[in-house]
Write an enzyme that holds these catalytic residues in place. Structure first.
Site: not given
Ligand code: GAL
Length: 395
Positions: A147, A199, A220
């Protein structure tokens, strides 16, 4: 009959391209499983994950194809003097957790970030890519969600320093994702590599070049119809980027989290299947209603998602509150989804001609599990507010 705007009509029932049927890498079809974030978020514990694994088996989800049990953010602890990452007190023993998951015939997924910190502010992999990949492989990890998070901040800073020139920050991101992709490969363990970077910079174009099998295409999801449908319908132009071994990821499922109606969750599941999206349940598997199970485990919907042709649906029409989606399937069949985003029941009609289909077809209503006979001319459906009609057409 509604007048429909024909965007494209390129479907043919016969002559589907079979040259792409070769499985590639660890995700020949879109990965299926569960992820802790949508329901448990930062509160997830080892016990929650074990209970998800138990429920995946006892509910029948494993046998329906759901195999990955993925721990999202907040498992991370500190690094030791040698730089080796350890889990925090919520996860006493990651190897033991992996063994437990594997003992159930399931696979183990984990989460990290290319920047120094994860989105929830925990220790991430920046500068420790090879070491972390080895640690994960040692724990028996089969799937990594990676991420962008704090690296996004680093990129923005770099952009500012270079007067908005994005070249360097784009390269930094690609290099970081490739570094982990290479490190995972070097472990020799087949580990699904899932990019989560919302994306940015058209990830679908370069995702395969850094070794990824899937990449998030959006910011998200949350458990609301508005967010789900915005994301689902927003995938319309991405179908050419999905294929065997590499998938667009419109984010995890919210089915069963309670804030959408049954019809809305069916739309969610149908769209994700048409989009050949990863099906990662995001609910508390230990507390599923009959309806949640019937949506998540509808075998025909899953078969549409997992179809061996590996083609993502195209949106063939968009007119006001109505869109029609078509996904070529193996055996010369086509899955067609008619989506009603209005606030009332609607009678929706599509002509086969408008779908690019010549002659008559046999129609199967997937959610009703009913053969509707042969149709020549038009496909009609009475669809509830925010609902969907999902058909499989065959010759
Ligand atoms: C966001 C991600 C989520 C989750 C979250 C955890 O950036 O899009 O799906 O993983 O971080 O902190």
């Amino acid at each position: 009959m509604k007048t429909l705007l024909l965007v494209t009509a390129s479907l043919v029932l016969a002559g589907a391209n079979t040259s792409k049927l070769v499985a590639q890498g660890p995700a020949p079809t879109p990965p299926m499983g569960w992820n802790s974030w949508n329901h448990f978020a930062g509160k997830v514990t080892d016990a929650d994950v074990r209970s998800a694994a138990d429920a995946m088996v006892s509910s029948g989800m494993r046998d329906a194809g759901y195999v990955y049990v993925n721990v999202d953010d907040t498992w991370e602890g500190k690094r030791d003097a040698q730089g080796v990452i350890h889990s925090n007190e919520k996860f006493p023993d990651m190897k033991a957790l992996g063994d437990y998951i594997h003992s159930k015939g399931l696979k183990f997924g984990i989460y990290s970030s290319p920047g120094p910190k994860t989105c929830a502010g925990y220790e991430a992999s920046y500068g420790h890519e090879e070491q972390d990949a080895k640690t994960y492989a040692g724990w028996g990890v089969d799937y990594l969600k990676y991420d962008l998070c704090s690296m996004h901040t680093m990129m923005q800073k770099l952009d500012e320093e270079h007067n908005g020139d994005h070249t360097l920050s784009h390269k930094m991101m690609l290099d970081a994702y490739k570094k982990m992709g290479d490190a995972l490969k070097a472990t020799g363990r087949p580990i699904v590599y899932s990019l989560c970077q919302y994306g940015v910079d058209d990830v679908w174009v370069w995702g395969p070049s850094v070794g990824a099998q899937l990449w998030r295409t959006t910011d998200d999801i949350d458990d609301s119809y508005g967010r789900m449908i915005t994301i689902g319908l927003g995938q319309a132009d991405l179908n050419s980027y999905a294929g065997h071994g590499h998938w667009n990821d419109p984010d995890m499922l919210e089915v069963g989290n309670g804030k959408m109606s049954t019809d809305e969750y069916k739309t969610h599941m149908s769209l994700w299947a048409l989009l050949a999206a990863p099906l990662l349940a995001g609910n508390d598997l230990s507390k599923m209603s009959y309806t949640d199970k019937s949506i998540l485990m509808n075998r025909e919907v899953i078969a549409i998602d997992q179809d061996k042709l590996g083609v993502q649906a195209k949106r063939v029409y968009q007119h006001g509150d109505f869109s029609a989606w078509a996904k070529p399937l193996s055996g010369g069949r086509v899955a067609v989804g008619l989506v009603n985003t209005s606030w009332s029941f609607r009678d929706l009609t599509v002509t086969l001609k408008e779908l690019g289909i010549t002659g008559s077809v046999k129609v199967h209503d997937v959610w009703a599990n009913k053969d509707l006979g042969t149709v020549n001319g038009t496909l009609n459906a009475h669809i509830p507010k925010h609902g969907v009609a999902l058909f499989v057409l065959s010759k």
